[in-house]
Design an enzyme around this catalytic site. Structure first.
Site, PDB file in Angstrom:
ATOM      1  N   ASP A  84     -19.077   3.878  65.037  1.00  0.00           N
ATOM      2  CA  ASP A  84     -19.685   2.614  64.572  1.00  0.00           C
ATOM      3  C   ASP A  84     -20.090   1.660  65.688  1.00  0.00           C
ATOM      4  O   ASP A  84     -20.107   0.440  65.499  1.00  0.00           O
ATOM      5  CB  ASP A  84     -18.718   1.871  63.617  1.00  0.00           C
ATOM      6  CG  ASP A  84     -18.352   2.721  62.408  1.00  0.00           C
ATOM      7  OD1 ASP A  84     -19.205   3.504  61.973  1.00  0.00           O
ATOM      8  OD2 ASP A  84     -17.218   2.587  61.918  1.00  0.00           O
ATOM      9  N   LEU A 139     -16.816  12.458  64.363  1.00  0.00           N
ATOM     10  CA  LEU A 139     -17.802  12.203  65.419  1.00  0.00           C
ATOM     11  C   LEU A 139     -18.670  13.449  65.541  1.00  0.00           C
ATOM     12  O   LEU A 139     -18.157  14.567  65.491  1.00  0.00           O
ATOM     13  CB  LEU A 139     -17.092  11.939  66.749  1.00  0.00           C
ATOM     14  CG  LEU A 139     -16.336  10.611  66.854  1.00  0.00           C
ATOM     15  CD1 LEU A 139     -15.556  10.558  68.168  1.00  0.00           C
ATOM     16  CD2 LEU A 139     -17.289   9.429  66.771  1.00  0.00           C
ATOM     17  N   GLY A 170     -23.435  11.685  47.901  1.00  0.00           N
ATOM     18  CA  GLY A 170     -24.849  11.952  48.150  1.00  0.00           C
ATOM     19  C   GLY A 170     -25.805  10.905  47.629  1.00  0.00           C
ATOM     20  O   GLY A 170     -27.000  11.151  47.537  1.00  0.00           O
ATOM     21  N   SER A 171     -25.306   9.684  47.338  1.00  0.00           N
ATOM     22  CA  SER A 171     -26.230   8.704  46.771  1.00  0.00           C
ATOM     23  C   SER A 171     -27.220   8.202  47.821  1.00  0.00           C
ATOM     24  O   SER A 171     -28.371   7.897  47.502  1.00  0.00           O
ATOM     25  CB  SER A 171     -25.474   7.548  46.118  1.00  0.00           C
ATOM     26  OG  SER A 171     -24.800   6.772  47.070  1.00  0.00           O
ATOM     27  N   ASN A 172     -26.804   8.107  49.089  1.00  0.00           N
ATOM     28  CA  ASN A 172     -27.760   7.709  50.143  1.00  0.00           C
ATOM     29  C   ASN A 172     -28.771   8.820  50.406  1.00  0.00           C
ATOM     30  O   ASN A 172     -29.953   8.544  50.637  1.00  0.00           O
ATOM     31  CB  ASN A 172     -27.022   7.324  51.422  1.00  0.00           C
ATOM     32  CG  ASN A 172     -26.477   5.912  51.360  1.00  0.00           C
ATOM     33  OD1 ASN A 172     -27.218   4.949  51.430  1.00  0.00           O
ATOM     34  ND2 ASN A 172     -25.166   5.791  51.169  1.00  0.00           N
ATOM     35  N   HIS A 182     -23.132   2.149  57.574  1.00  0.00           N
ATOM     36  CA  HIS A 182     -21.742   1.698  57.455  1.00  0.00           C
ATOM     37  C   HIS A 182     -21.697   0.593  56.399  1.00  0.00           C
ATOM     38  O   HIS A 182     -22.534  -0.310  56.422  1.00  0.00           O
ATOM     39  CB  HIS A 182     -21.259   1.169  58.813  1.00  0.00           C
ATOM     40  CG  HIS A 182     -19.811   0.786  58.796  1.00  0.00           C
ATOM     41  ND1 HIS A 182     -18.811   1.741  58.874  1.00  0.00           N
ATOM     42  CD2 HIS A 182     -19.202  -0.404  58.680  1.00  0.00           C
ATOM     43  CE1 HIS A 182     -17.634   1.115  58.808  1.00  0.00           C
ATOM     44  NE2 HIS A 182     -17.846  -0.185  58.694  1.00  0.00           N
ATOM     45  N   ASN A 214     -26.692   6.241  61.289  1.00  0.00           N
ATOM     46  CA  ASN A 214     -25.569   6.232  60.351  1.00  0.00           C
ATOM     47  C   ASN A 214     -25.667   4.955  59.515  1.00  0.00           C
ATOM     48  O   ASN A 214     -26.276   3.973  59.940  1.00  0.00           O
ATOM     49  CB  ASN A 214     -24.242   6.240  61.111  1.00  0.00           C
ATOM     50  CG  ASN A 214     -23.048   6.265  60.170  1.00  0.00           C
ATOM     51  OD1 ASN A 214     -23.023   7.015  59.184  1.00  0.00           O
ATOM     52  ND2 ASN A 214     -22.052   5.435  60.455  1.00  0.00           N
ATOM     53  N   LEU A 266     -17.582  11.810  58.186  1.00  0.00           N
ATOM     54  CA  LEU A 266     -16.398  11.095  58.661  1.00  0.00           C
ATOM     55  C   LEU A 266     -15.960  11.425  60.076  1.00  0.00           C
ATOM     56  O   LEU A 266     -15.051  10.797  60.609  1.00  0.00           O
ATOM     57  CB  LEU A 266     -15.219  11.379  57.710  1.00  0.00           C
ATOM     58  CG  LEU A 266     -15.442  10.921  56.271  1.00  0.00           C
ATOM     59  CD1 LEU A 266     -14.189  11.143  55.450  1.00  0.00           C
ATOM     60  CD2 LEU A 266     -15.863   9.462  56.212  1.00  0.00           C
TER      61      LEU A 266
HETATM   62  C1  GRF Z   1     -21.498   5.121  51.929  1.00  0.00           C
HETATM   63  O1  GRF Z   1     -20.805   4.041  51.395  1.00  0.00           O
HETATM   64  C2  GRF Z   1     -21.732   4.931  53.392  1.00  0.00           C
HETATM   65  O2  GRF Z   1     -21.884   3.605  53.767  1.00  0.00           O
HETATM   66  C3  GRF Z   1     -20.481   5.486  53.995  1.00  0.00           C
HETATM   67  O3  GRF Z   1     -20.139   6.588  53.184  1.00  0.00           O
HETATM   68  C4  GRF Z   1     -20.659   6.401  51.879  1.00  0.00           C
HETATM   69  C5  GRF Z   1     -21.456   7.611  51.503  1.00  0.00           C
HETATM   70  O4  GRF Z   1     -21.862   7.543  50.167  1.00  0.00           O
HETATM   71  N1  GRF Z   1     -20.680   5.778  55.394  1.00  0.00           N
HETATM   72  P1  GRF Z   1     -22.906   8.563  49.572  1.00  0.00           P
HETATM   73  O5  GRF Z   1     -22.373   9.969  49.782  1.00  0.00           O
HETATM   74  O6  GRF Z   1     -24.202   8.363  50.267  1.00  0.00           O
HETATM   75  O7  GRF Z   1     -22.997   8.221  48.119  1.00  0.00           O
END
Ligand code: GRF
Length: 184
Positions: free
Chosen positions: A142, A84, A9-11, A101, A99, A82
């Site tokens: 992707d 589709l 969940g860091s993003n 990547h 998304n 992860l």
């Molecule tokens: C990130 O590295 C993103 O690029 C990939 O999955 C990871 C998710 O990380 N698609 P987080 O849950 O947002 O920390």
């Protein structure tokens, strides 16, 4: 905005923080997970964000759509999702699903290219740079049009973990910046 994730969940956190600071003209209307026990869902619960867990299986697409409609979601941000997205969800949000990547697409993407596999592939290919790509989501892994990329060097002696950490710092800048560009 909905953030679909099963990761740490860091993003999600970077997007939510940027919204709270007024840097992104939106808000996280719903956090959608595929399982209760992910780090992302736990963090969202502590942050007081609306959460729904929709487990894949029978009627996954309609159940997801129902949750998105109830929360009046208008953009979907995937991070660490992860699978589709079901076709009916993509059709209901044309050009409104993003998304991130952790590499410079079109290199090192596609089915099975997630998490450390991506960084291992970048190192195995002998790349001297990597980074991240925020892109539109299509029915193929992707492959949608990129919105923005951020780059960083790959150093001799990097491990998948050291490279992942460098790329993750960029991800947290790139996702809010991509949202600023598309939400106007
Ligand atoms: C990130 O590295 C993103 O690029 C990939 O999955 C990871 C998710 O990380 N698609 P987080 O849950 O947002 O920390």
């Amino acid at each position: 905005m909905f953030v679909g994730t099963r990761g740490r969940g860091s993003n999600l956190r970077a997007i939510h923080d940027a919204c709270s600071r007024g840097e992104v003209p939106g808000r996280v209307a719903l956090v959608v997970g595929t399982r209760q026990d992910s780090g992302a869902i736990e963090w969202a619960r502590e942050a007081g964000l609306p959460i729904v867990v929709v487990e894949p299986g029978e009627g996954y697409g309609p159940r997801l759509l129902d949750a998105l409609k109830q929360a009046s979601v208008d953009w979907i941000c995937l991070a660490g999702y992860l699978r589709l997205l079901p076709a009916e969800v993509l059709q209901a949000f044309p050009n409104r699903v993003l998304n991130i990547h952790p590499a410079l697409l079109p290199k090192h993407g596609g089915k099975g290219m997630y998490g450390m596999h991506v960084h291992e592939a970048v190192l195995a290919a002998g790349e001297d740079e990597s980074g991240c790509t925020v892109h539109y989501v299509t029915e193929h892994y992707d492959e949608g049009a990129p919105i923005l990329q951020m780059r960083c060097p790959v150093f001799p002696g990097d491990t998948p973990e050291s490279l992942a950490a460098r790329v993750l710092v960029l991800e947290h800048q790139a996702y809010p910046e991509a949202l600023r560009r598309v939400l106007h």
